[in-house]
Design an enzyme around this catalytic site. Structure first.
Site, short mmCIF file in Angstrom:
data_model
loop_
_atom_site.label_atom_id
_atom_site.label_comp_id
_atom_site.label_asym_id
_atom_site.label_seq_id
_atom_site.Cartn_x
_atom_site.Cartn_y
_atom_site.Cartn_z
N ILE A 113 11.56 -44.27 -40.35
CA ILE A 113 10.69 -43.54 -39.44
C ILE A 113 9.33 -43.45 -40.15
O ILE A 113 9.25 -43.13 -41.33
CB ILE A 113 11.25 -42.14 -39.13
CG1 ILE A 113 10.32 -41.37 -38.17
CG2 ILE A 113 11.51 -41.33 -40.38
CD1 ILE A 113 10.90 -40.02 -37.74
N SER A 114 8.26 -43.80 -39.44
CA SER A 114 6.94 -43.87 -40.07
C SER A 114 6.43 -42.50 -40.46
O SER A 114 6.85 -41.47 -39.93
CB SER A 114 5.94 -44.52 -39.11
OG SER A 114 6.29 -45.86 -38.83
N LYS A 115 5.50 -42.49 -41.42
CA LYS A 115 4.84 -41.25 -41.80
C LYS A 115 4.16 -40.62 -40.59
O LYS A 115 3.59 -41.34 -39.76
CB LYS A 115 3.77 -41.52 -42.86
CG LYS A 115 4.25 -42.03 -44.19
CD LYS A 115 3.05 -42.24 -45.11
CE LYS A 115 3.46 -42.74 -46.47
NZ LYS A 115 2.27 -42.93 -47.35
#
Length: 276
Positions: A113-115
Site C-alpha cells: 500500500i503506497s505512502k
C-alpha cells in the site's frame, strides 16, 4: 463520504467483471484436525479490526493529514479525503498501528500500500488536468492496480466514478472485502490486465497507476479523454529508478496531442502483464 453514523457497518454491492474466471469449484465438507482449527481461529483473529489502538479516531487521521500538509500537500480536497478514509482498515491488523505513518506497508503477494504522501501527491496532480480544473472533480477515473483498495476509496470521494483494475485475484478479492466496509458505490472493481486499461468504460477523465513500467502503455493513452490527465510512475531515463510522469491529452485546432512532463523520483512495484 456519508456522515451517517451507521455507514461504517453497511455493505454495498460492488459490480465485478471477472475476466477469464472459470466455473466455481465444487465444495466438499471435511473434518479439520484440532491443529488446523487452532490455526484457522488465529487467522480469523488477525482479520478482525484492531481494538484499543484508537485507530478509529478522526484525530489520528487528522494528525497524519497535518503532517502531510506541513510537508507541502496543500490541496484541501485531497487532504479531506485522506482524513476521511480509515487507512488502518486496509492493512493487516498486525500493521494497523503503523497505518497513519507516512510509510508503505506490505499487503501480501509482493505488493504494498503506497505512502499516504504519495497517494495524496498523485491525486493532487490529477486535479491539475484541464477537465478537473474546469469541473472541480476528477470525473471518471481509471485506476491501474487496485491493491488493497485504499487509493480507490480515496478516489471515490473525489470522482464521479472509479474503475479499478487488479491482475492478482487474491488482492482483487481482498479489495472487495475492504471496500465493502465503506460506502463507495461509485467504485467498480475489475479483475484483469491493467496494461490493457478497460476499453468498455473508456474514455476516462483521469488515469492513475500504482505500478511502474518501462513507459506508458499505448492503451492508456487511447483511453484518456480529451482534457484528461494521466499520472503514473515509469522507469527513469537510463533505467535508474522511477519517475512520476504526467501526460495531458490536449486538443488544439481539432488535433489531439499528448504532452508529457517528468517529476520527482518514486518507488513502485513493477507493472506486469497478464492475470494471476
Amino acid at each position: 463520504m456519508s456522515s451517517d453514523p451507521n455507514a461504517k457497518s453497511r455493505r454495498f454491492p460492488l459490480p465485478l467483471d471477472k475476466l477469464g474466471a472459470g466455473a466455481a469449484p465444487k465444495v466438499r465438507e471435511v473434518l479439520m484436525p484440532q491443529r488446523h482449527l487452532r490455526e484457522a481461529a488465529a487467522d480469523a483473529a488477525r482479520q478482525q479490526s484492531p481494538r484499543g489502538l484508537g485507530m478509529d479516531s478522526d484525530s489520528v487521521r487528522r494528525r497524519m493529514v497535518q503532517r502531510l500538509q506541513q510537508e507541502g500537500l496543500n490541496d484541501e480536497r485531497v487532504l479531506q479525503a485522506l482524513a476521511t478514509v480509515p487507512r488502518h482498515e486496509f492493512v493487516d491488523s498486525a500493521l494497523a498501528i503503523q497505518a497513519y505513518e507516512d510509510t508503505s506497508l506490505p499487503i501480501g503477494h509482493g505488493q504494498t500500500i503506497s505512502k499516504p504522501s504519495v497517494v495524496g501527491r498523485m491525486i493532487a496532480m490529477l486535479f491539475g488536468g484541464a477537465t478537473a480544473r474546469q469541473t472541480g472533480q476528477l470525473g471518471k477515473v481509471l485506476e491501474i492496480g487496485t491493491g488493497c483498495g485504499y487509493q480507490a476509496a480515496v478516489l471515490a470521494l473525489l470522482a464521479r466514478q472509479v474503475v479499478s483494475i487488479e491482475r492478482l485475484k487474491p488482492l482483487h478479492d481482498k479489495a472487495r472485502l475492504n471496500l465493502g466496509a465503506v460506502r463507495a458505490a461509485s467504485v467498480r472493481l475489475i479483475y484483469g490486465d491493467g496494461r490493457l486499461g478497460h476499453p468498455p468504460a473508456a474514455p476516462f477523465d483521469s488515469i492513475i497507476a500504482a505500478a511502474g513500467g518501462e513507459d506508458i502503455p499505448p492503451a492508456w493513452l487511447a483511453q484518456l479523454a480529451p482534457g484528461g490527465r494521466l499520472v503514473a510512475p515509469t522507469v527513469a531515463p537510463g533505467g535508474r529508478g522511477q519517475l512520476l510522469v504526467v501526460v495531458d491529452h490536449q486538443v488544439e485546432a481539432g488535433a489531439s496531442r499528448f504532452v508529457r512532463t517528468e517529476h520527482e523520483a518514486v518507488l513502485f512495484v513493477p507493472l506486469k502483464s497478464g492475470v494471476m
